[in-house]
Scaffold this motif. Structure first.
Motif, short mmCIF file in Angstrom:
data_model
loop_
_atom_site.label_atom_id
_atom_site.label_comp_id
_atom_site.label_asym_id
_atom_site.label_seq_id
_atom_site.Cartn_x
_atom_site.Cartn_y
_atom_site.Cartn_z
N THR A 107 0.60 -1.11 -0.14
CA THR A 107 -0.23 0.21 0.12
C THR A 107 0.72 1.21 0.02
O THR A 107 0.43 2.16 -0.61
N SER A 108 2.17 1.43 0.98
CA SER A 108 2.98 2.57 0.65
C SER A 108 4.41 2.52 0.81
O SER A 108 4.59 0.88 1.00
N SER A 109 4.90 3.20 0.02
CA SER A 109 6.84 3.11 0.58
C SER A 109 7.46 3.06 1.72
O SER A 109 8.03 2.12 1.90
N GLN A 114 10.69 -0.29 5.86
CA GLN A 114 11.11 -1.27 7.19
C GLN A 114 11.38 -2.59 6.55
O GLN A 114 12.22 -3.08 7.35
N LEU A 115 11.67 -2.81 4.99
CA LEU A 115 12.35 -4.26 4.70
C LEU A 115 13.74 -4.02 3.79
O LEU A 115 14.38 -4.65 4.46
N GLN A 116 13.97 -2.58 4.31
CA GLN A 116 15.55 -1.78 4.09
C GLN A 116 15.73 -2.58 5.48
O GLN A 116 17.66 -3.51 5.84
N LEU A 117 15.92 -2.09 6.84
CA LEU A 117 16.13 -1.98 7.56
C LEU A 117 16.03 -3.44 8.12
O LEU A 117 17.35 -4.03 8.34
N ARG A 118 15.48 -4.54 8.01
CA ARG A 118 15.49 -6.06 7.83
C ARG A 118 16.67 -6.38 7.67
O ARG A 118 17.53 -7.45 7.97
N ASP A 119 17.10 -5.79 5.79
CA ASP A 119 17.41 -6.76 5.51
C ASP A 119 19.14 -6.23 5.26
O ASP A 119 20.60 -7.00 6.02
N ARG A 120 19.37 -4.94 6.13
CA ARG A 120 20.65 -3.99 7.05
C ARG A 120 20.87 -5.23 8.45
O ARG A 120 21.80 -5.20 8.56
N ALA A 121 19.55 -5.18 9.72
CA ALA A 121 20.20 -5.88 10.01
C ALA A 121 20.63 -7.26 10.42
O ALA A 121 21.38 -7.67 10.76
N ALA A 122 20.18 -8.16 8.80
CA ALA A 122 20.19 -9.52 9.01
C ALA A 122 21.45 -9.32 7.95
O ALA A 122 22.38 -10.35 7.38
N LYS A 123 22.18 -8.23 7.18
CA LYS A 123 23.93 -8.01 6.62
C LYS A 123 23.02 -8.62 5.49
O LYS A 123 24.39 -9.73 4.76
N ARG A 124 22.04 -8.55 4.88
CA ARG A 124 22.18 -9.13 3.59
C ARG A 124 22.23 -8.11 2.88
O ARG A 124 21.69 -6.66 3.26
N THR A 128 14.64 -3.94 -1.67
CA THR A 128 13.50 -3.07 -2.21
C THR A 128 14.63 -1.56 -1.35
O THR A 128 14.12 -0.64 -0.69
N PRO A 129 15.89 -1.57 -2.27
CA PRO A 129 16.91 0.22 -1.59
C PRO A 129 16.49 1.17 -2.62
O PRO A 129 16.43 2.10 -2.50
N GLY A 130 15.71 1.82 -3.46
CA GLY A 130 15.68 2.22 -4.29
C GLY A 130 14.18 3.22 -4.26
O GLY A 130 12.94 2.58 -3.16
N GLU A 131 13.64 3.81 -4.90
CA GLU A 131 12.30 4.34 -4.79
C GLU A 131 11.17 4.12 -6.45
O GLU A 131 12.12 3.35 -6.98
N HIS A 312 1.05 3.03 -3.23
CA HIS A 312 0.84 1.93 -3.87
C HIS A 312 2.53 1.58 -5.17
O HIS A 312 1.73 1.54 -6.07
N PRO A 313 3.23 1.72 -3.88
CA PRO A 313 4.34 1.08 -5.12
C PRO A 313 4.35 0.12 -5.98
O PRO A 313 3.11 -0.59 -5.62
N TYR A 314 5.17 0.11 -6.76
CA TYR A 314 5.09 -1.47 -8.36
C TYR A 314 6.59 -1.76 -7.94
O TYR A 314 7.66 -0.96 -7.88
N VAL A 315 6.77 -2.69 -6.76
CA VAL A 315 8.04 -3.60 -6.57
C VAL A 315 8.77 -4.08 -6.84
O VAL A 315 7.79 -5.30 -6.96
N VAL A 316 9.48 -4.58 -7.50
CA VAL A 316 10.11 -5.61 -8.84
C VAL A 316 11.45 -5.88 -8.17
O VAL A 316 12.48 -5.31 -7.39
N LEU A 317 11.16 -7.35 -7.30
CA LEU A 317 12.31 -7.96 -6.52
C LEU A 317 13.47 -8.06 -7.27
O LEU A 317 13.50 -8.77 -8.28
N PRO A 318 14.25 -8.96 -6.56
CA PRO A 318 15.77 -8.55 -6.57
C PRO A 318 15.80 -10.05 -7.48
O PRO A 318 16.39 -11.35 -8.34
N GLY A 319 15.32 -11.19 -6.99
CA GLY A 319 14.91 -11.99 -7.40
C GLY A 319 14.42 -12.79 -8.80
O GLY A 319 14.15 -13.82 -9.30
N ALA A 320 13.61 -11.78 -9.66
CA ALA A 320 13.01 -11.75 -10.95
C ALA A 320 14.00 -12.29 -11.76
O ALA A 320 15.24 -11.20 -12.05
N SER A 321 13.78 -12.71 -12.54
CA SER A 321 14.85 -12.94 -13.95
C SER A 321 14.72 -12.01 -14.93
O SER A 321 14.21 -10.80 -14.18
N THR A 322 15.82 -12.05 -15.96
CA THR A 322 15.87 -10.37 -16.68
C THR A 322 14.38 -10.32 -17.55
O THR A 322 13.63 -9.57 -17.74
#
Length: 586
Positions: A107-109, A114-124, A128-131, A312-322
């Motif tokens: 629903t919102s960026s 918040q996912l960025q924070l979780r990823d940083r805390a897990a050192k991975r 979702t690094p961008g806009e 309502h962002p459209y987020v393409v996740l890094p697991g997506a293939s080319t």
């Protein structure tokens, strides 16, 4: 020669006709044979997943291609907060049977941060690094019945504190309407809901008088925490889903005076839900009767300091293939085209460029809302600080928990009894509460033969939560007897009125695996009358139907009478989730 010319159009028509037939065959072949299409999975927030799934079906049937390829898009619905937690952890465990997606539509960026924070805390690597581009937009508003909204609007532009900070004791008397009594409003739990999270952040911005650059020091400032505490004091209860609050409000509006009432003066929600409410889309409905428009519409109020836009962002996740990235780009372009944007507008959304339709503006209150300022989202670390601060500033609770210990609770569910599963879920849920909350515990079944004792017994008196002691008492419960449901609920409701605390959320929680089996008290109509909500001293009833033997319809009627909610956990595997949602109301 003239004769030959007469045949020429016919020949051309035949050739063109054959070409059309061939083209039609090719289109049908491409549309039906989709074995070579790129599979693209999406998870969408629940307020729009049905529409996105419908549009995906339209896209899949369109014969559309990009770079010589086609895509087959599938869509599942999942709460934004839950999807964020799933992406941050073990997807299969958190999301159940929903396949891990290549595209996420929260629903919102605020959630991508918040996912960025979780990823940083897990050192991975951050997922979702961008806009991200929007597919639709909806500002956060304070929705209020039109009669009450007009009274406020006579005072001119008002802010978050002016509206939501009205004294719970003086309430509407401050506006010359003492007969309206207390002012309370509905709000979602910010740990579960986007509107709840955005509303909480908005109060911090209003407290500081800024619209951007909120920092950790602002969150901790005494004058800010005092401002936020004053607003939270007027919360009726924290919902797990604002749609349920609005559905309850619509049901009360459309019910006869003696059958439904609400204690809510306002609800903090998305603008698009105000549109759906006023159009009757959230009203009670049956298979043969669509929802009616409410007698009194809601008006969307836009506080003077500004508000949040849910983008309502459209987020393409890094697991997506080319290939999936290309498919995702094409589907985004499709969603942003005019026909699809009109479909979003039909649900009350603004378009992907934040432009509101004339119909939306008319239905939600007739104001020019496009020029209202928007708050800039704070950094993810500040948002986390706000959530941590809210845990101490939120309105505290006064809860009496009643647990069914009838003989049927000995039945096995896999390797445990129903009672063991229920008490374990209760312990996990109680961990969400604050040590300043007051919680009591009753068990109930039926009185022993020949005994004059009541069929319910106090296990823990209403007192500040001691989680260890409470858990021990839960573990010590022993099942036996029948289910004295009605008489226990009536007594618990009466007990909470006797111990009413105007500074707290007052509620009864009922967990049962069966229906009422107590002949001395078996008139549902009498119970509904006895527990009907008093808006000036609301004691709300929340029920969990545990196991298929539970009478869910009756529990829903009881909860509705007291302006609470019934949770369906008739599949015992859902009991943990039901308790988390229920106790997130406090």
């Amino acid at each position: 020669m003239a004769s030959g010319r007469r045949w020429l159009p016919v020949t051309v028509a035949v050739v063109v006709g054959l070409a059309v037939i061939a083209g039609s065959y090719l289109y049908v072949r491409l549309d039906t044979d989709r074995s070579d299409c790129v599979a693209l999975g999406m998870v969408s927030s629940t307020e729009k997943n049905d529409l996105v799934a419908e549009l995906a079906g339209r896209y899949n049937k369109s014969g559309r291609r990009f770079g010589g390829q086609c895509a087959n898009v599938t869509v599942a619905g999942l709460n934004s907060g839950q999807a964020m937690e799933a992406l941050a952890g073990d997807w299969a465990t958190v999301a159940g049977g929903i396949p891990k997606p290549q595209v996420w539509l929260p629903t919102s960026s605020l959630w991508t941060g918040q996912l960025q924070l979780r990823d940083r805390a897990a050192k991975r690597p951050e997922q979702t690094p961008g806009e991200y581009p929007s597919i639709a937009n909806s500002p956060l508003v304070i929705a209020m019945p039109a009669t009450k909204a007009r009274v406020l609007q006579q005072r001119g532009e008002l802010g978050w504190g002016d509206i939501l900070g009205l004294s719970g004791d003086e309430g509407w008397a401050a506006f010359g309407k003492p007969e309206w009594k207390r002012f309370t409003f509905g709000k979602d739990n910010p740990r579960l809901s986007t509107s709840g999270l955005a509303a909480t952040i908005a109060t911090y911005y209003a407290a500081t008088g800024t619209s951007s650059d909120l920092i950790d020091a602002d969150v901790r400032a005494p004058q800010v925490t005092q401002f936020v505490r004053r607003i939270e004091a007027n919360v009726s209860h924290y919902s797990d889903d604002v749609v349920d609050l609005l559905k309850s409000l619509a049901a009360a509006d459309l019910s006869p005076v003696d059958e439904g009432e609400s204690d809510l003066s306002a609800v903090v929600t998305q603008e698009e839900l105000v549109y759906l409410y006023n159009e009757g889309q959230l009203s009670p409905r049956t298979a043969d009767k669509p929802g009616e428009k409410p007698h009194e519409p809601l008006v969307a109020l836009y506080p003077k300091e500004g508000t949040f836009n849910l983008d309502h962002p459209y987020v393409v996740l890094p697991g997506a293939s080319t290939a999936q990235q290309k498919a995702a780009a094409d589907f985004l372009a499709f969603l942003q085209e005019s026909p699809q944007q009109r479909a979003f507008a039909g649900l009350g959304f603004r378009d992907h460029q934040q432009v509101a339709s004339a119909e939306l503006t008319k239905v939600v209150g007739g104001h020019e809302t496009d020029k209202r300022p928007y708050f800039k989202p704070p950094s993810p670390t500040v948002v986390q600080g706000i959530l941590d601060s809210w845990s101490t500033l939120r309105k505290k609770a006064n809860i009496l928990m009643t647990i069914d210990v009838s003989g049927s609770m000995t039945n096995q569910v896999r390797s445990k009894t129903r009672l063991e599963m229920a008490t374990e879920a209760a312990k996990k849920g109680l961990a969400l509460l604050n040590s300043a909350d007051q919680v009591g515990l009753w068990s109930f079944s039926s009185e022993k033969q020949g005994s004059s004792a009541a069929p319910y017994q106090q296990q823990v008196p209403l007192s500040r939560l001691d989680l260890g002691h409470f858990s021990d008492r839960l573990s010590g419960l022993r099942p036996g007897g029948a289910t004295a449901l009605y008489t226990t609920i009536r007594a618990a409701h009466s007990y909470m009125l006797d111990h009413y605390d105007r500074t707290r959320i007052n509620a009864v929680v009922v967990l049962t695996d069966g229906e009422n089996e107590y002949a001395r008290d078996n008139k549902l109509a009498n119970l509904l009358k006895d527990v009907a909500l008093d808006p000036d001293r609301p004691v709300k009833i929340f029920c969990i139907a545990f196991d298929k033997g539970s009478d869910l319809a009756t529990l829903e009627a009881i909860a509705k009478a007291a302006s609470g909610k019934a949770f369906d956990a008739r599949d015992p595997q859902l009991i943990d989730d039901a308790f988390v949602k229920l106790l997130s109301s406090f």
